[in-house]
Motif scaffolding. Structure first.
Motif, PDB file in Angstrom:
ATOM      1  N   PHE A  26     -28.321  -8.467  -2.109  1.00 41.10           N
ATOM      2  CA  PHE A  26     -27.694  -8.981  -1.068  1.00 41.10           C
ATOM      3  C   PHE A  26     -26.499  -8.595  -0.821  1.00 41.10           C
ATOM      4  O   PHE A  26     -25.741  -7.631  -0.511  1.00 41.10           O
ATOM      5  CB  PHE A  26     -27.180 -10.353  -0.999  1.00 41.10           C
ATOM      6  N   LEU A  27     -26.319  -8.396  -2.469  1.00 45.89           N
ATOM      7  CA  LEU A  27     -24.596  -7.875  -3.153  1.00 45.89           C
ATOM      8  C   LEU A  27     -24.195  -6.081  -2.956  1.00 45.89           C
ATOM      9  O   LEU A  27     -23.194  -6.009  -2.099  1.00 45.89           O
ATOM     10  CB  LEU A  27     -24.123  -8.012  -4.302  1.00 45.89           C
ATOM     11  N   LYS A  28     -25.359  -5.644  -3.015  1.00 52.62           N
ATOM     12  CA  LYS A  28     -25.226  -3.808  -2.666  1.00 52.62           C
ATOM     13  C   LYS A  28     -25.072  -3.818  -1.171  1.00 52.62           C
ATOM     14  O   LYS A  28     -24.714  -2.940  -0.929  1.00 52.62           O
ATOM     15  CB  LYS A  28     -26.260  -3.621  -3.048  1.00 52.62           C
ATOM     16  N   ALA A  29     -26.042  -3.940  -0.261  1.00 53.66           N
ATOM     17  CA  ALA A  29     -25.970  -4.457   0.677  1.00 53.66           C
ATOM     18  C   ALA A  29     -24.633  -4.569   1.282  1.00 53.66           C
ATOM     19  O   ALA A  29     -24.018  -3.605   2.106  1.00 53.66           O
ATOM     20  CB  ALA A  29     -26.881  -4.700   1.641  1.00 53.66           C
ATOM     21  N   PHE A  30     -24.114  -5.787   1.066  1.00 54.92           N
ATOM     22  CA  PHE A  30     -22.924  -6.102   1.239  1.00 54.92           C
ATOM     23  C   PHE A  30     -21.284  -5.410   1.295  1.00 54.92           C
ATOM     24  O   PHE A  30     -21.477  -5.280   1.938  1.00 54.92           O
ATOM     25  CB  PHE A  30     -22.290  -7.738   0.686  1.00 54.92           C
ATOM     26  N   VAL A  31     -21.593  -5.059  -0.113  1.00 59.03           N
ATOM     27  CA  VAL A  31     -20.472  -4.348  -0.437  1.00 59.03           C
ATOM     28  C   VAL A  31     -20.278  -2.679   0.218  1.00 59.03           C
ATOM     29  O   VAL A  31     -19.837  -2.100   1.644  1.00 59.03           O
ATOM     30  CB  VAL A  31     -20.497  -4.022  -1.809  1.00 59.03           C
ATOM     31  N   CYS A  32     -22.107  -1.796   0.574  1.00 57.80           N
ATOM     32  CA  CYS A  32     -21.502  -0.636   0.864  1.00 57.80           C
ATOM     33  C   CYS A  32     -21.433  -0.721   2.490  1.00 57.80           C
ATOM     34  O   CYS A  32     -21.319   0.162   2.926  1.00 57.80           O
ATOM     35  CB  CYS A  32     -23.738  -0.123   0.272  1.00 57.80           C
ATOM     36  N   GLY A  33     -22.701  -1.466   2.809  1.00 54.54           N
ATOM     37  CA  GLY A  33     -21.761  -1.899   4.778  1.00 54.54           C
ATOM     38  C   GLY A  33     -20.286  -2.496   4.612  1.00 54.54           C
ATOM     39  O   GLY A  33     -20.073  -1.554   6.047  1.00 54.54           O
ATOM     40  N   GLY A  34     -20.310  -3.131   3.603  1.00 53.41           N
ATOM     41  CA  GLY A  34     -17.968  -3.516   4.170  1.00 53.41           C
ATOM     42  C   GLY A  34     -17.694  -2.317   3.697  1.00 53.41           C
ATOM     43  O   GLY A  34     -16.767  -1.678   4.894  1.00 53.41           O
ATOM     44  N   LEU A  35     -18.036  -1.085   3.138  1.00 58.14           N
ATOM     45  CA  LEU A  35     -17.006  -0.225   2.979  1.00 58.14           C
ATOM     46  C   LEU A  35     -17.278   0.231   3.834  1.00 58.14           C
ATOM     47  O   LEU A  35     -16.316   1.541   4.480  1.00 58.14           O
ATOM     48  CB  LEU A  35     -17.545   0.718   1.494  1.00 58.14           C
ATOM     49  N   ILE A  36     -18.883   1.083   4.304  1.00 54.55           N
ATOM     50  CA  ILE A  36     -18.737   2.004   5.637  1.00 54.55           C
ATOM     51  C   ILE A  36     -17.630   1.759   6.600  1.00 54.55           C
ATOM     52  O   ILE A  36     -16.846   2.059   7.651  1.00 54.55           O
ATOM     53  CB  ILE A  36     -20.651   2.452   5.938  1.00 54.55           C
ATOM     54  N   CYS A  37     -17.521   0.080   6.864  1.00 51.56           N
ATOM     55  CA  CYS A  37     -17.041  -0.653   8.145  1.00 51.56           C
ATOM     56  C   CYS A  37     -15.396  -0.537   7.603  1.00 51.56           C
ATOM     57  O   CYS A  37     -14.422  -0.365   8.112  1.00 51.56           O
ATOM     58  CB  CYS A  37     -17.089  -1.774   8.208  1.00 51.56           C
ATOM     59  N   VAL A  38     -15.206  -0.036   6.470  1.00 56.33           N
ATOM     60  CA  VAL A  38     -13.709  -0.053   6.302  1.00 56.33           C
ATOM     61  C   VAL A  38     -12.997   1.127   6.611  1.00 56.33           C
ATOM     62  O   VAL A  38     -12.260   1.889   6.918  1.00 56.33           O
ATOM     63  CB  VAL A  38     -13.083  -0.342   4.282  1.00 56.33           C
ATOM     64  N   VAL A  39     -14.078   2.078   6.894  1.00 57.51           N
ATOM     65  CA  VAL A  39     -13.998   3.595   6.347  1.00 57.51           C
ATOM     66  C   VAL A  39     -13.365   3.922   8.260  1.00 57.51           C
ATOM     67  O   VAL A  39     -12.701   4.329   8.839  1.00 57.51           O
ATOM     68  CB  VAL A  39     -15.318   4.698   6.500  1.00 57.51           C
ATOM     69  N   GLY A  40     -14.393   3.279   9.018  1.00 59.40           N
ATOM     70  CA  GLY A  40     -14.303   2.780  10.619  1.00 59.40           C
ATOM     71  C   GLY A  40     -12.729   2.578  11.095  1.00 59.40           C
ATOM     72  O   GLY A  40     -11.896   2.728  11.871  1.00 59.40           O
ATOM     73  N   GLN A  41     -12.872   1.576  10.349  1.00 58.62           N
ATOM     74  CA  GLN A  41     -11.329   0.205  10.247  1.00 58.62           C
ATOM     75  C   GLN A  41      -9.697   1.784   9.779  1.00 58.62           C
ATOM     76  O   GLN A  41      -9.078   1.652  10.987  1.00 58.62           O
ATOM     77  CB  GLN A  41     -11.171  -0.763   9.526  1.00 58.62           C
ATOM     78  N   ILE A  42      -9.584   2.085   8.990  1.00 59.59           N
ATOM     79  CA  ILE A  42      -9.025   3.487   8.801  1.00 59.59           C
ATOM     80  C   ILE A  42      -9.041   4.346  10.012  1.00 59.59           C
ATOM     81  O   ILE A  42      -7.703   4.162  10.422  1.00 59.59           O
ATOM     82  CB  ILE A  42      -9.141   4.007   7.136  1.00 59.59           C
ATOM     83  N   LEU A  43     -10.016   4.711  10.188  1.00 63.74           N
ATOM     84  CA  LEU A  43     -10.163   5.486  11.496  1.00 63.74           C
ATOM     85  C   LEU A  43      -9.798   5.371  12.965  1.00 63.74           C
ATOM     86  O   LEU A  43      -8.600   5.872  13.382  1.00 63.74           O
ATOM     87  CB  LEU A  43     -11.137   6.223  12.782  1.00 63.74           C
ATOM     88  N   ILE A  44      -9.768   3.541  13.076  1.00 59.89           N
ATOM     89  CA  ILE A  44      -9.608   3.795  14.116  1.00 59.89           C
ATOM     90  C   ILE A  44      -7.529   2.808  14.299  1.00 59.89           C
ATOM     91  O   ILE A  44      -6.977   3.685  14.767  1.00 59.89           O
ATOM     92  CB  ILE A  44     -10.116   1.758  14.678  1.00 59.89           C
ATOM     93  N   ASP A  45      -7.625   2.942  13.283  1.00 56.72           N
ATOM     94  CA  ASP A  45      -5.698   2.065  12.913  1.00 56.72           C
ATOM     95  C   ASP A  45      -4.942   3.887  12.767  1.00 56.72           C
ATOM     96  O   ASP A  45      -4.101   3.499  13.082  1.00 56.72           O
ATOM     97  CB  ASP A  45      -5.829   1.788  11.978  1.00 56.72           C
ATOM     98  N   LYS A  46      -5.583   4.813  12.108  1.00 61.89           N
ATOM     99  CA  LYS A  46      -4.978   5.790  11.656  1.00 61.89           C
ATOM    100  C   LYS A  46      -4.941   6.307  12.934  1.00 61.89           C
ATOM    101  O   LYS A  46      -4.367   7.521  13.161  1.00 61.89           O
ATOM    102  CB  LYS A  46      -5.283   6.519  10.394  1.00 61.89           C
ATOM    103  N   THR A  47      -5.707   7.144  13.687  1.00 59.56           N
ATOM    104  CA  THR A  47      -6.240   8.028  14.044  1.00 59.56           C
ATOM    105  C   THR A  47      -6.381   7.993  15.434  1.00 59.56           C
ATOM    106  O   THR A  47      -6.280   8.936  16.944  1.00 59.56           O
ATOM    107  CB  THR A  47      -7.472   9.211  13.770  1.00 59.56           C
ATOM    108  N   LYS A  48      -6.123   6.421  16.304  1.00 56.91           N
ATOM    109  CA  LYS A  48      -5.664   5.887  17.059  1.00 56.91           C
ATOM    110  C   LYS A  48      -7.588   6.606  18.320  1.00 56.91           C
ATOM    111  O   LYS A  48      -7.543   6.437  19.422  1.00 56.91           O
ATOM    112  CB  LYS A  48      -5.263   6.395  18.381  1.00 56.91           C
TER     113      LYS A  48
END
Lengths: 120, 151, 339
Positions: A5-27
């Protein structure tokens, strides 16, 4: 189990963080993010990097959209192994058919049942 | 002169300086926890299917995706997913649930334009490009893989 | 021939044009904001009893013109022309709203500046004795605009902090050839030029439109050699918080400092509780706020003289997708209290 569960949580979460940075930084709009992630997952799957990641993170790697891309690449490779060059055309959609059909049918169901709502 | 004299370059700098910025740190935290939670929940469900219902790994994977898609679509129709999305950001866009939301939302929204050109056509407004470029990339991967396997 | 045009783009009417009445109808979100109590009608839901957002906007328009005629004690056959516009493709919001009215209809498009354009042109028609009574109106609908310009409402995306919230509502005034009595009068108008300083972000309309507003206000002040301090308020249409700040910055670079400034997009929503980011926008924003908040004060004399400057972004979803920048415009009208 807890560790999975923890591995899935952290890895999935990190991929979403990459997406969030792209949304906020690049519009980038969410549509472009979705395309980008699926294409990236497909390329990573193609060069064989995503497979070990899936083995490690489980649903943390398959649930985010790069996992969808990975599925396309994996399907193409398997079909080519099984039936040769024709697999280039059939493999991708074959492996993702379940997900796409589910989304189409669920979308149709919603269109029949629900009314558009306003945001508050 | 009856005309403002600020130049385009000067003005775009003023805009850049004055525009409120998204709070990237808290947005990322929200995305991390919400996205992580979706993936973690999927993992638990997957574990349950595989070990307790003894479903094959491949079928369990498909079932997990399908379940997430159906849940996301229904939450979309009920008007809940957009509220989640406002808070979670990429945390609800990047998982497969975001793909389901991108199909269910125009499907509901455009039902007034009919089921053929409204629902049927608009459903792919966001998901269409995803499928198109996913298939394109997979075909390229396939061509390279095929050539590689013949060498 | 003595032309009424002054300077490059300003018109001073030979006689003040009376605003005989004003009416506003809004959606529920606007009805929870700071201007709530001043609107004539606040609807309980965005559908307004219709079965689509577009039909709802037309129903709102219909309701608004009915109220504005009643308030002016005029039957519809006494209205010579209606000048109206909205944001929907081919202006179906106004066209379907006026469909049953039997009032000769002149459709206008100035995006969110439409209300200023309508009052300005309507006043010209009355001043030129082409008409006795004219309705000027403008409308917008949050849901209809969102799905035309952006994404479906249920798509789980985040609104950027520079975005504004399209107002659901319509505002209308009756302009009359009637110099008797006290009340609010239109005395001048400045029609704006299209200004484009290169802003591309469709989620930052305030920034795109600020230069147009500044340009029109500057043109008016120079055309008429007026000091901005002679006005009680300078009211822009829907620049919002960011656009308003940029508007003041541009003018101060030209040596014009404005202390009596406000914006309808700032007035209409509560920034803290209503989560509208940079404020309100849309044709309905300036129209409803002017009719509900400023018109009554101009009639009573609580405010003596204002510059009302609705602002519009002249882009479409197509031009945005083609990577075009956002051309903008602002039209100004001078409204004064007369005893």
């Amino acid at each position: 189990m807890i560790f999975d569960f923890l591995k899935a949580f952290v890895c999935g979460g990190l991929i979403c963080v990459v997406g969030q940075i792209l949304i906020d930084k690049t519009k980038l709009t969410s549509a472009r993010i979705l395309v980008l992630f699926v294409v990236a997952g497909c390329i990573l799957g193609g060069i064989g990097v995503y497979e070990p990641f899936v083995n490690f993170a489980g649903c943390g790697a398959t649930t985010p959209l790069p996992g969808f891309g990975y599925l396309l690449a994996k399907g193409v490779k398997e079909e080519i192994d099984n039936s040769g060059a024709i697999g280039i055309f059939t493999g991708g959609l074959k492996s993702s058919a379940g997900g796409i059909s589910a989304a189409i049918l669920a979308g149709l169901f919603c269109a029949v049942v629900f009314q558009p709502k306003s945001k508050k | 002169m009856n005309h403002i004299t600020v130049t385009s370059n000067e003005f775009l700098k003023m805009v850049e300086k004055s525009s409120p910025k998204s709070n990237i740190f808290t947005n990322c935290l929200k995305a991390f926890f919400s996205g992580g939670l979706i993936c973690g929940a999927a993992e638990i469900y997957f574990y349950f299917l595989e070990n307790h219902l003894t479903i094959s790994k491949e079928q369990a994977g498909l079932l997990v995706s399908a379940t997430l898609i159906v849940i996301a679509a229904i939450l979309t129709g009920m008007g809940i997913y957009s509220k989640l999305g406002k808070f979670c950001g990429a945390g609800t866009i990047v998982p497969i649930t975001g793909f389901a939301n991108s199909m269910a939302s125009p499907a509901v929204e455009f039902k007034k334009e009919g089921f053929i050109l409204g629902v049927g056509a608009k459903m792919f407004a966001v998901a269409g490009p995803v499928i198109v470029y996913g298939v394109l990339t997979s075909a390229i991967v396939g061509i390279i893989y095929f050539i590689g396997s013949k060498l | 021939m003595n032309y009424k045009k002054k300077g490059t783009q300003t018109i001073i009417f030979s006689e003040p044009i009376k605003i005989s009445s004003a009416a506003s109808v809004t959606g529920p979100k606007e009805g929870k904001g700071p201007v709530a109590k001043e609107f004539d009608v606040v609807l309980s839901d965005e559908y307004a009893g219709a079965d689509s957002w577009e039909k709802a906007e037309s129903l709102i328009v219909e309701k608004t013109i009915k109220i504005v005629c009643e308030k002016a004690s005029l039957t519809k056959d006494k209205i010579d022309f209606a000048l109206a516009g909205d944001l929907l493709n081919q202006e179906i919001g106004s066209a379907f709203g006026y469909r049953e009215s039997e009032i000769p209809f002149i459709g206008l498009f100035g995006a969110c500046s439409t209300f200023g354009e309508a009052i300005g042109l309507g006043s010209c028609l009355v001043d030129g004795r082409f008409a006795e009574n004219i309705i000027a109106s403008a409308s917008s609908h949050f849901c209809a605009a969102e799905r035309q310009f952006r994404f479906p409402l249920e798509l789980g995306s985040q609104r950027p902090p520079t975005s504004t919230w399209t107002v659901t509502g319509a505002g209308a005034v009756v302009l009359s050839k009637n110099t008797k009595g006290s009340g609010a009068f239109v005395t001048g108008a400045t029609f704006g030029k299209i200004i484009d300083l290169g802003v591309k972000d469709a989620n930052n309309m305030g920034a795109a439109m600020a230069p147009a507003a500044a340009d029109t206000v500057l043109a008016f002040l120079r055309d008429t050699k007026t000091d901005p301090q002679t006005f009680d308020k300078i009211i822009t249409g829907d620049l919002g918080y960011l656009g308003g700040e940029l508007f003041l910055d541009i003018l101060s670079k030209e040596g014009i400092n404005i202390s009596n400034y406000t914006d309808c997009g700032i007035e209409i929503f509560d920034k803290k509780t209503q989560d509208t980011h940079c404020g309100g926008s849309g044709c309905g924003c300036s129209a409803t706020v002017f009719c509900a908040r400023f018109y009554p004060k101009l009639v009573s004399g609580e405010i003596e003289k204002v510059l009302f400057v609705p602002t519009g972004a002249l882009m479409s979803a197509t031009s945005s997708q083609q990577g075009e920048t956002i051309p903008s415009i602002a039209h100004l009208v001078v409204v004064e209290h007369r005893r």
